[in-house]
Enzyme design. Structure first.
Site, PDB file in Angstrom:
ATOM      1  N   CYS A  99       0.807  -1.229   0.000  1.00 39.21           N
ATOM      2  CA  CYS A  99       0.000   0.000   0.000  1.00 39.21           C
ATOM      3  C   CYS A  99       0.837   1.276   0.000  1.00 39.21           C
ATOM      4  O   CYS A  99       0.319   2.356  -0.273  1.00 39.21           O
ATOM      5  CB  CYS A  99      -0.961  -0.006   1.182  1.00 39.21           C
ATOM      6  SG  CYS A  99      -2.143  -1.354   1.081  1.00 39.21           S
ATOM      7  N   HIS A 115      -3.368   7.527   2.030  1.00 41.32           N
ATOM      8  CA  HIS A 115      -3.742   6.176   1.587  1.00 41.32           C
ATOM      9  C   HIS A 115      -5.115   5.867   2.177  1.00 41.32           C
ATOM     10  O   HIS A 115      -5.400   6.205   3.328  1.00 41.32           O
ATOM     11  CB  HIS A 115      -2.700   5.171   2.074  1.00 41.32           C
ATOM     12  CG  HIS A 115      -3.124   3.753   1.863  1.00 41.32           C
ATOM     13  ND1 HIS A 115      -3.586   3.292   0.649  1.00 41.32           N
ATOM     14  CD2 HIS A 115      -3.177   2.688   2.725  1.00 41.32           C
ATOM     15  CE1 HIS A 115      -3.898   2.014   0.766  1.00 41.32           C
ATOM     16  NE2 HIS A 115      -3.667   1.630   2.009  1.00 41.32           N
ATOM     17  N   ASN A 142      -9.974  -0.029  -0.047  1.00 40.37           N
ATOM     18  CA  ASN A 142      -8.515   0.083  -0.061  1.00 40.37           C
ATOM     19  C   ASN A 142      -7.993  -0.521  -1.366  1.00 40.37           C
ATOM     20  O   ASN A 142      -8.024  -1.739  -1.548  1.00 40.37           O
ATOM     21  CB  ASN A 142      -7.950  -0.662   1.161  1.00 40.37           C
ATOM     22  CG  ASN A 142      -6.435  -0.626   1.227  1.00 40.37           C
ATOM     23  OD1 ASN A 142      -5.762  -0.239   0.269  1.00 40.37           O
ATOM     24  ND2 ASN A 142      -5.887  -1.045   2.349  1.00 40.37           N
TER      25      ASN A 142
HETATM   26  N1  COA Z   1     -18.308  -8.071   9.677  1.00 44.56           N
HETATM   27  C1  COA Z   1     -18.792  -8.249  10.923  1.00 44.56           C
HETATM   28  N2  COA Z   1     -17.986  -8.514  11.980  1.00 44.56           N
HETATM   29  C2  COA Z   1     -16.679  -8.572  11.759  1.00 44.56           C
HETATM   30  C3  COA Z   1     -16.114  -8.386  10.499  1.00 44.56           C
HETATM   31  C4  COA Z   1     -16.982  -8.125   9.432  1.00 44.56           C
HETATM   32  N3  COA Z   1     -16.546  -7.922   8.171  1.00 44.56           N
HETATM   33  N4  COA Z   1     -14.766  -8.496  10.590  1.00 44.56           N
HETATM   34  C5  COA Z   1     -14.495  -8.746  11.883  1.00 44.56           C
HETATM   35  N5  COA Z   1     -15.642  -8.788  12.588  1.00 44.56           N
HETATM   36  C6  COA Z   1     -15.814  -9.017  14.011  1.00 44.56           C
HETATM   37  C7  COA Z   1     -14.641  -9.732  14.633  1.00 44.56           C
HETATM   38  O1  COA Z   1     -14.730 -11.125  14.445  1.00 44.56           O
HETATM   39  C8  COA Z   1     -14.764  -9.331  16.076  1.00 44.56           C
HETATM   40  O2  COA Z   1     -15.750 -10.125  16.670  1.00 44.56           O
HETATM   41  P1  COA Z   1     -15.573 -10.649  18.197  1.00 44.56           P
HETATM   42  O3  COA Z   1     -15.486  -9.395  19.025  1.00 44.56           O
HETATM   43  O4  COA Z   1     -16.790 -11.453  18.400  1.00 44.56           O
HETATM   44  O5  COA Z   1     -14.301 -11.433  18.186  1.00 44.56           O
HETATM   45  C9  COA Z   1     -15.309  -7.902  16.004  1.00 44.56           C
HETATM   46  O6  COA Z   1     -15.856  -7.776  14.689  1.00 44.56           O
HETATM   47  C10 COA Z   1     -14.281  -6.850  16.250  1.00 44.56           C
HETATM   48  O7  COA Z   1     -13.123  -7.153  15.470  1.00 44.56           O
HETATM   49  P2  COA Z   1     -11.870  -6.248  15.488  1.00 44.56           P
HETATM   50  O8  COA Z   1     -10.843  -6.854  14.579  1.00 44.56           O
HETATM   51  O9  COA Z   1     -11.464  -5.940  16.894  1.00 44.56           O
HETATM   52  O10 COA Z   1     -12.447  -4.904  14.846  1.00 44.56           O
HETATM   53  P3  COA Z   1     -11.728  -3.551  14.603  1.00 44.56           P
HETATM   54  O11 COA Z   1     -12.496  -2.463  15.225  1.00 44.56           O
HETATM   55  O12 COA Z   1     -10.246  -3.618  14.868  1.00 44.56           O
HETATM   56  O13 COA Z   1     -11.907  -3.369  13.040  1.00 44.56           O
HETATM   57  C11 COA Z   1     -10.614  -3.545  11.035  1.00 44.56           C
HETATM   58  C12 COA Z   1     -11.321  -4.300  12.140  1.00 44.56           C
HETATM   59  C13 COA Z   1      -9.998  -4.574  10.105  1.00 44.56           C
HETATM   60  C14 COA Z   1     -11.639  -2.728  10.287  1.00 44.56           C
HETATM   61  C15 COA Z   1      -9.547  -2.622  11.649  1.00 44.56           C
HETATM   62  O14 COA Z   1      -8.761  -3.343  12.558  1.00 44.56           O
HETATM   63  C16 COA Z   1      -8.649  -2.021  10.623  1.00 44.56           C
HETATM   64  O15 COA Z   1      -9.068  -1.239   9.809  1.00 44.56           O
HETATM   65  N6  COA Z   1      -7.347  -2.344  10.669  1.00 44.56           N
HETATM   66  C17 COA Z   1      -6.384  -1.806   9.786  1.00 44.56           C
HETATM   67  C18 COA Z   1      -6.577  -2.435   8.461  1.00 44.56           C
HETATM   68  C19 COA Z   1      -5.776  -1.773   7.422  1.00 44.56           C
HETATM   69  O16 COA Z   1      -5.811  -0.590   7.311  1.00 44.56           O
HETATM   70  N7  COA Z   1      -5.080  -2.589   6.658  1.00 44.56           N
HETATM   71  C20 COA Z   1      -4.383  -2.179   5.528  1.00 44.56           C
HETATM   72  C21 COA Z   1      -3.204  -1.364   5.887  1.00 44.56           C
HETATM   73  S1  COA Z   1      -2.544  -0.842   4.386  1.00 44.56           S
END
Ligand code: COA
Length: 318
Positions: free
Chosen positions: A113, A245, A275
Site C-alpha cells: 500500500c 492512503h 482500499n
Molecule cells: N463483519 C462483521 N464482523 C466482523 C467483520 C466483518 N466484516 N470483521 C471482523 N468482525 C468481528 C470480529 O470477528 C470481532 O468479533 P468478536 O469481538 O466477536 O471477536 C469484532 O468484529 C471486532 O473485530 P476487530 O478486529 O477488533 O475490529 P476492529 O475495530 O479492529 O476493526 C478492522 C477491524 C480490520 C476494520 C480494523 O482493525 C482495521 O481497519 N485495521 C487496519 C486495516 C488496514 O488498514 N489494513 C491495511 C493497511 S494498508
C-alpha cells in the site's frame, strides 16, 4: 538544481461494483459493521480476464493526456503493484508494450500500500539526478485476486483500480521532499505468505491482524507527518490538502487530527473505492484535481502505510 513537478494525473476504476449489501450475501457481515469500522460503502472489482495492466493502461493514457505528452516522451516507466499480471515480464514492461514505446527503462516496484509513495520517491530521484525528464508513475492493483472471500475480516476492505501521474523536470519544486521507510520485523501482521519461492503457492491469500495493523498505522503515520514537516522547516498550517492512503476512515481522521486539518481539506475516496493498495493515493489525487478542489500552487501531503511494514510521504507543491 533540478526538481520534479507533476504534469498530469489519471485514474481508472473497473466498471464492476460490489456494495456492502452484496458482501452480506457472501460472508457473515453487515453494511453497518463495515461502514462504522472502516467507512467503506462499496468497491470496484476487476472482472474476469481484466488485469492490472488493463487498469494501468487506461490510467496512464489519461495522465499522459492531462500532461499534454505522448508515450514517446517518456524516459522511465514505473509501476507500483503487488498484483502484477504475471511473474515476468514486469507490468511496467507490459504497459510499455501497450503504449508502443521502446527502449526506455521500465520496472515494477513492490511496497504494497506504500508502493505509490515509494515509486514517487524513485521517480523524483531520477529526475533530480538528471537521469530522466519525463517519468510515468502508476499505482495499479487487482488486489481482489489475493483475497480469501471466506474471510470477513479482510475481504470487505479492499478494491481494485489504477492511478497515474506524469512527472517532468522543472526549475522549481514540484516535489518538495519524499520520505520512505520499512521494517520487516512486522511481516507477519499483514502478508500474503505463499509464493513459488517458498514452495507455498497454495497460501497466496491475504492475511491480516487488523487490530495491530490499525494501531501501528495510526502511530507511524503521525510520526511521518512530523518528519515531513520538520525536514522542511514547516508548520502544520502549510498543508493545504492531505491525500492519504485510503485504508480506513478512522486512520485517515487520526492523521487529519494530527495535522489540525478539517476533513474538508482531506481527499477521501475510501467510501467508494475501499482500499486499492498502491492505487489509492493517485486515484484520490486524480479525482480531486479533476473536480477542481486541488489547484496549482497548493501544498499537498501524501502519506501511506502498507505491508512489510512500509510507509512514507510525499510533500508536493502542485
Ligand atoms: N463483519 C462483521 N464482523 C466482523 C467483520 C466483518 N466484516 N470483521 C471482523 N468482525 C468481528 C470480529 O470477528 C470481532 O468479533 P468478536 O469481538 O466477536 O471477536 C469484532 O468484529 C471486532 O473485530 P476487530 O478486529 O477488533 O475490529 P476492529 O475495530 O479492529 O476493526 C478492522 C477491524 C480490520 C476494520 C480494523 O482493525 C482495521 O481497519 N485495521 C487496519 C486495516 C488496514 O488498514 N489494513 C491495511 C493497511 S494498508
Amino acid at each position: 538544481m533540478k526538481f520534479s513537478r507533476i504534469l498530469g494525473t489519471g485514474g481508472y476504476l473497473p466498471s464492476r461494483v460490489m456494495t456492502n449489501a452484496d458482501l452480506e450475501a457472501i460472508v457473515d457481515t453487515t453494511d453497518s459493521w463495515i461502514r462504522e469500522r472502516t467507512g467503506i460503502e462499496k468497491r470496484h472489482l476487476a472482472s474476469e480476464g481484466e488485469t492490472c495492466c488493463d487498469l494501468a493502461e487506461i490510467a496512464a493514457r489519461r495522465a499522459l493526456e492531462a500532461a499534454g505528452l505522448h508515450p514517446a516522451d517518456l524516459d522511465l516507466i514505473l509501476v507500483a503493484t503487488t498484483t502484477p499480471d504475471q511473474f515476468f515480464p514486469s507490468t511496467a514492461c507490459l504497459l510499455q508494450q501497450r503504449l508502443d514505446v521502446h527502449g526506455c527503462p521500465a520496472f515494477d516496484l513492490q511496497a504494497v500500500c506504500a508502493g505509490f509513495v515509494y515509486a514517487m520517491d524513485v521517480a523524483d530521484k531520477y529526475i533530480r539526478a538528471g537521469a530522466a525528464k519525463h517519468v510515468l508513475v502508476v499505482g495499479a492493483e487487482t488486489i481482489s485476486r489475493l483475497l480469501d472471500w471466506n474471510d470477513r475480516t479482510t475481504c470487505v476492505l479492499f478494491g481494485d483500480g489504477a492511478g497515474a501521474v506524469v512527472l517532468g523536470a522543472a526549475d522549481e519544486p514540484g516535489i518538495i521532499s519524499t520520505h520512505i521507510h520499512a521494517d520487516g520485523a512486522y511481516k507477519e501482521l499483514l502478508q500474503v505468505p505463499g509464493g513459488h519461492g517458498n514452495g507455498r503457492a497454495d497460501l497466496a491469500k491475504l492475511e491480516m491482524r487488523g487490530n495491530e495493523v490499525f494501531r501501528f498505522a495510526v502511530t507511524t503515520l503521525g510520526r511521518i507527518v512530523d518528519e515531513t514537516l520538520e525536514a522542511n522547516g514547516l508548520t502544520k498550517d502549510a498543508i493545504d490538502w492531505l491525500i492519504p492512503h485510503q485504508a480506513n476512515i478512522r486512520i485517515i481522521q487520526a492523521t487529519a487530527r494530527k495535522l489540525d486539518l478539517p476533513m474538508e481539506r482531506v481527499i477521501v475516496t475510501v467510501a467508494e473505492h475501499g482500499n486499492t493498495s498502491s492505487a489509492s493515493i493517485p486515484l484520490a489525487f486524480d479525482q480531486a484535481v479533476r473536480d477542481g478542489r486541488i489547484q496549482r500552487g497548493e501544498t499537498l501531503l501524501m502519506e501511506a502505510f502498507g505491508g512489510g511494514f512500509t510507509w512514507g510521504s510525499v510533500l508536493v507543491r502542485y
